[in-house]
Design an enzyme around this catalytic site. Structure first.
Site, PDB file in Angstrom:
ATOM      1  CE  LYS A   1     -10.046  21.011 -35.614  1.00 48.51           C
ATOM      2  NZ  LYS A   1     -11.470  21.362 -35.757  1.00 48.51           N
TER       3      LYS A   1
ATOM      4  CG  HIS B   1      -8.264  22.459 -31.083  1.00 44.47           C
ATOM      5  ND1 HIS B   1      -9.611  22.573 -30.824  1.00 44.47           N
ATOM      6  CD2 HIS B   1      -8.001  23.404 -32.013  1.00 44.47           C
ATOM      7  CE1 HIS B   1     -10.130  23.547 -31.574  1.00 44.47           C
ATOM      8  NE2 HIS B   1      -9.173  24.067 -32.287  1.00 44.47           N
TER       9      HIS B   1
ATOM     10  CE1 TYR C   1     -13.409  24.841 -33.000  1.00 45.03           C
ATOM     11  CE2 TYR C   1     -14.484  23.553 -34.710  1.00 45.03           C
ATOM     12  CZ  TYR C   1     -13.385  24.249 -34.254  1.00 45.03           C
ATOM     13  OH  TYR C   1     -12.272  24.364 -35.058  1.00 45.03           O
TER      14      TYR C   1
ATOM     15  CG  ASP D   1     -12.766  20.748 -38.839  1.00 45.21           C
ATOM     16  OD1 ASP D   1     -11.746  20.041 -38.907  1.00 45.21           O
ATOM     17  OD2 ASP D   1     -12.881  21.706 -38.051  1.00 45.21           O
TER      18      ASP D   1
END
Length: 305
Positions: free
Chosen positions: A83, A116, A54, A49
């Site tokens: 996402k 997200h 990120y 994930d």
């Protein structure tokens, strides 16, 4: 021997492993992320994930490509989630954002692509109030183009999820939200299940893994001997008991760790079962405490909490 990882079946018939490896780090540390994913794949994780936010998709792509090349896994063995960030919610921005994620991940398709957050922002972080229904149209287009096998959402509340579900041609498969013993979310979980949308738990350990200073002393989950006793009974850690509690509620989990032993432990939760009394004990730690309130979006149009 790797522990058997059971799968959840999405509402489009596709299978998703019940335990995924979370990869978010507050302190940006590419090497730690790469090492964690390498260990994860080697010890049996098949669900990875990530998210464009990120800033680690490129590093994950390297590891995944290497592990496929080394023969550890085939691409079809892996379930990769990423996402779309809040600054790419306009209809014309979704597909380019997804293609950029695919380029970084060195993949031809994403197994699960999520919105997200329901909020939308400009490049400099201002509220753009783009309706997530418009974003969803392009998410559906990603499926038609073969760029995403499944699509879903993250951090949507009941009202937002229901509104999306009622307008969607392709129904969302999942809602990835914070769920743990200190934020049990029974109402939202039941609502997701009623719509055949799978609730996925991020921050699944809640206050067991850390707390804001004002909760120190109230987070009995860390010190309660009852939880310790359950862990001892099964020869497990408290974290494994908590993850098992969520799995038994039918909730896939996305724990993260950058320690090899913990990465292995978090996957090793399928060889014991909590009884109803033990489930109730873990359930009793609820404080309705949100570890990820994202208060920077509180005044924004589609803030969910």
């Amino acid at each position: 021997m790797s522990p058997k990882v059971t799968n959840a079946t999405l509402n489009n018939g596709k299978e998703m492993p019940m335990v995924g490896l979370g990869t978010y780090t507050r302190q940006f540390d590419p090497e730690a992320v790469k090492q964690a994913v390498e260990w994860g794949i080697e010890c049996g994780y098949r669900h990875i994930d990530t998210a464009s936010f990120y800033k680690n998709e490129e590093f994950l792509g390297e590891v995944i490509a290497n592990k496929i090349k080394q023969g550890y896994v085939k691409r079809e063995d892996l379930f990769v989630t990423t996402k779309i960030w809040n600054n790419s919610h306009s209809e014309e921005a979704v597909i380019p954002a997804l293609k950029e994620s695919l380029r970084k991940l060195k993949l031809d398709y994403i197994d699960l692509y999520l919105i997200h957050w329901p909020v939308s922002i400009s490049e400099n972080g201002e509220d753009t109030a783009i309706d997530y229904l418009n974003t969803w149209k392009s998410m559906e287009e990603a499926v038609h183009l073969g760029l995403a096998k499944s699509i879903g959402v993250s951090n949507f509340n009941e009202e937002q999820l229901e509104r999306l579900y009622n307008h969607a041609n392709i129904k969302p498969t999942v809602n990835q939200v914070e769920i743990n013993p200190t934020l049990t979310q029974h109402k939202l979980v039941d609502f997701c299940k009623k719509l055949s949308v799978i609730p996925i738990a991020y921050t699944p350990l809640g206050l067991l893994s850390g707390a804001r200073p004002e909760f120190v002393g109230k987070d009995v989950i860390k010190t309660d001997p009852k939880l310790e006793k359950i862990a001892e009974k099964y020869g497990k850690t408290k974290a494994q008991v908590v993850l098992r509690y969520l799995i038994q509620r039918g909730i896939p989990v996305i724990p993260k760790s950058f320690t090899k032993s913990r990465i292995e432990e978090n996957l090793n939760i399928f060889d014991f079962e909590l009884n109803q009394d033990e489930m109730s004990i873990v359930d009793s730690y609820n404080l309705d405490h949100r570890c990820v309130p994202s208060l920077q979006f509180k005044s924004y149009t589609y803030y969910p909490f």
